[in-house]
Design a protein around this motif. Structure first.
Motif, PDB file in Angstrom:
ATOM      1  N   ILE A 150      -0.371   8.398  21.654  1.00 39.42           N
ATOM      2  CA  ILE A 150      -1.686   9.187  21.539  1.00 39.42           C
ATOM      3  C   ILE A 150      -0.091   9.899  20.869  1.00 39.42           C
ATOM      4  O   ILE A 150      -0.567  10.106  19.557  1.00 39.42           O
ATOM      5  N   GLU A 151       0.907   9.928  21.332  1.00 43.40           N
ATOM      6  CA  GLU A 151       2.237  10.739  20.615  1.00 43.40           C
ATOM      7  C   GLU A 151       2.533   9.325  18.503  1.00 43.40           C
ATOM      8  O   GLU A 151       2.956  10.040  17.753  1.00 43.40           O
ATOM      9  N   ALA A 152       1.954   8.522  19.022  1.00 46.67           N
ATOM     10  CA  ALA A 152       2.396   8.005  17.258  1.00 46.67           C
ATOM     11  C   ALA A 152       1.495   8.126  16.689  1.00 46.67           C
ATOM     12  O   ALA A 152       1.356   8.602  15.779  1.00 46.67           O
ATOM     13  N   LYS A 153       0.149   8.770  17.705  1.00 46.53           N
ATOM     14  CA  LYS A 153      -0.985   8.272  16.424  1.00 46.53           C
ATOM     15  C   LYS A 153      -1.241  10.115  15.762  1.00 46.53           C
ATOM     16  O   LYS A 153      -1.398  10.349  14.678  1.00 46.53           O
ATOM     17  N   ARG A 154      -0.509  10.688  16.874  1.00 44.43           N
ATOM     18  CA  ARG A 154       0.008  12.679  16.154  1.00 44.43           C
ATOM     19  C   ARG A 154       0.610  12.411  14.596  1.00 44.43           C
ATOM     20  O   ARG A 154       0.867  12.857  13.530  1.00 44.43           O
ATOM     21  N   ASP A 155       2.073  11.381  15.265  1.00 48.35           N
ATOM     22  CA  ASP A 155       2.957  11.070  13.872  1.00 48.35           C
ATOM     23  C   ASP A 155       1.942  10.782  13.109  1.00 48.35           C
ATOM     24  O   ASP A 155       2.135  11.019  11.777  1.00 48.35           O
ATOM     25  N   LEU A 156       1.531   9.682  13.014  1.00 55.98           N
ATOM     26  CA  LEU A 156       0.733   9.208  11.691  1.00 55.98           C
ATOM     27  C   LEU A 156      -0.317  10.129  11.607  1.00 55.98           C
ATOM     28  O   LEU A 156      -0.544   9.845  10.395  1.00 55.98           O
ATOM     29  N   LEU A 157      -0.887  11.025  12.270  1.00 58.59           N
ATOM     30  CA  LEU A 157      -1.796  12.216  11.872  1.00 58.59           C
ATOM     31  C   LEU A 157      -1.272  12.796  10.360  1.00 58.59           C
ATOM     32  O   LEU A 157      -1.554  13.142   9.215  1.00 58.59           O
ATOM     33  N   GLY A 158      -0.270  13.323  11.106  1.00 63.18           N
ATOM     34  CA  GLY A 158       0.879  14.066  10.579  1.00 63.18           C
ATOM     35  C   GLY A 158       1.446  13.612   8.801  1.00 63.18           C
ATOM     36  O   GLY A 158       0.846  13.815   7.712  1.00 63.18           O
ATOM     37  N   LEU A 159       1.912  11.909   8.760  1.00 60.57           N
ATOM     38  CA  LEU A 159       1.911  11.519   7.876  1.00 60.57           C
ATOM     39  C   LEU A 159       0.603  11.473   6.489  1.00 60.57           C
ATOM     40  O   LEU A 159       0.752  11.360   5.729  1.00 60.57           O
ATOM     41  N   HIS A 160      -0.690  10.773   7.675  1.00 59.62           N
ATOM     42  CA  HIS A 160      -1.366  10.829   7.218  1.00 59.62           C
ATOM     43  C   HIS A 160      -2.202  11.961   5.688  1.00 59.62           C
ATOM     44  O   HIS A 160      -2.177  11.624   4.720  1.00 59.62           O
TER      45      HIS A 160
END
Length: 206
Positions: free
Chosen positions: A131-141
């Protein structure tokens, strides 16, 4: 025919943003010297990001100059007009873009369920890390989509068509201090942000 749904939201931003710019008040247009892309999110939830598309004016700049550094008044977003602008993203104010955003990030495998503030102690280490990785990727996206939008508005000629002149787009996220330098460089032709970068260098040396 199979349609790639992984860039549906980015295409939507490109279509929607010119109409947002066209709705800027006529009386403000002659004194707008920069556009602003303020990135934020509802309740700090990376699944609900938005970009508020706005501007700053010479009048606002002159007002802020009374209180300090003229360069800061002109180029630091804290001195700018920030409220009352239209938002695009996964927010109620954008009923068309919100479902497209969710569709795209689900297609990319970035979505996760549950409340943002769920107790991470209730998850195992692998789930919490995912989930933490997805949060980071959502921000970058989302940041990438906003930078792409700014570049598109330049390349399509929409900014010059709507305002009669090219204008820099300052991209910033108040949760990411100083990131606006990298983002604004990526979003604009170099000649449009020479003054912005010069002030940033001076401020960094202070």
């Amino acid at each position: 025919m199979v349609t790639d749904r992984r860039d549906v939201f980015r295409r939507y931003l490109r279509e929607a943003a010119p109409a947002v710019l066209a709705r800027f008040p006529e009386e403000s247009r002659p004194e707008i010297y920069a556009l602003s892309f303020r990135i934020w999110r509802i309740d700090y939830d990376e699944r609900h990001p938005y970009v508020a598309i706005g501007y700053n004016t010479e009048t606002q700049c002159e007002l802020e100059k009374r209180h300090g550094d003229p360069g800061e008044a002109r180029w630091h977003y804290a001195c700018w007009l920030l409220d009352g602008f239209e938002m695009l993203g996964n927010v109620p104010e954008d009923p068309v873009g919100a479902p497209l955003y969710v569709e795209e990030v689900k297609e990319l495998g970035l979505w996760f369920d549950g409340d943002r503030d769920d107790d991470e102690g209730d998850r195992d280490d692998d789930e919490a890390g995912d989930i933490e990785a997805k949060r980071d990727l959502l921000g970058l996206h989302f940041a990438d989509a906003c930078i792409d939008l700014a570049r598109h508005l330049h390349e399509s000629g929409d900014i010059e068509r709507l305002f009669g002149r090219p204008l820099p787009v300052v991209v910033f996220d108040m949760d990411c201090p100083e990131w606006e330098i990298e983002a604004t460089e990526a979003a604009n032709p170099p000649e449009l942000i020479e003054e912005f970068l010069a002030w940033q260098r001076t401020a960094g040396e202070g």
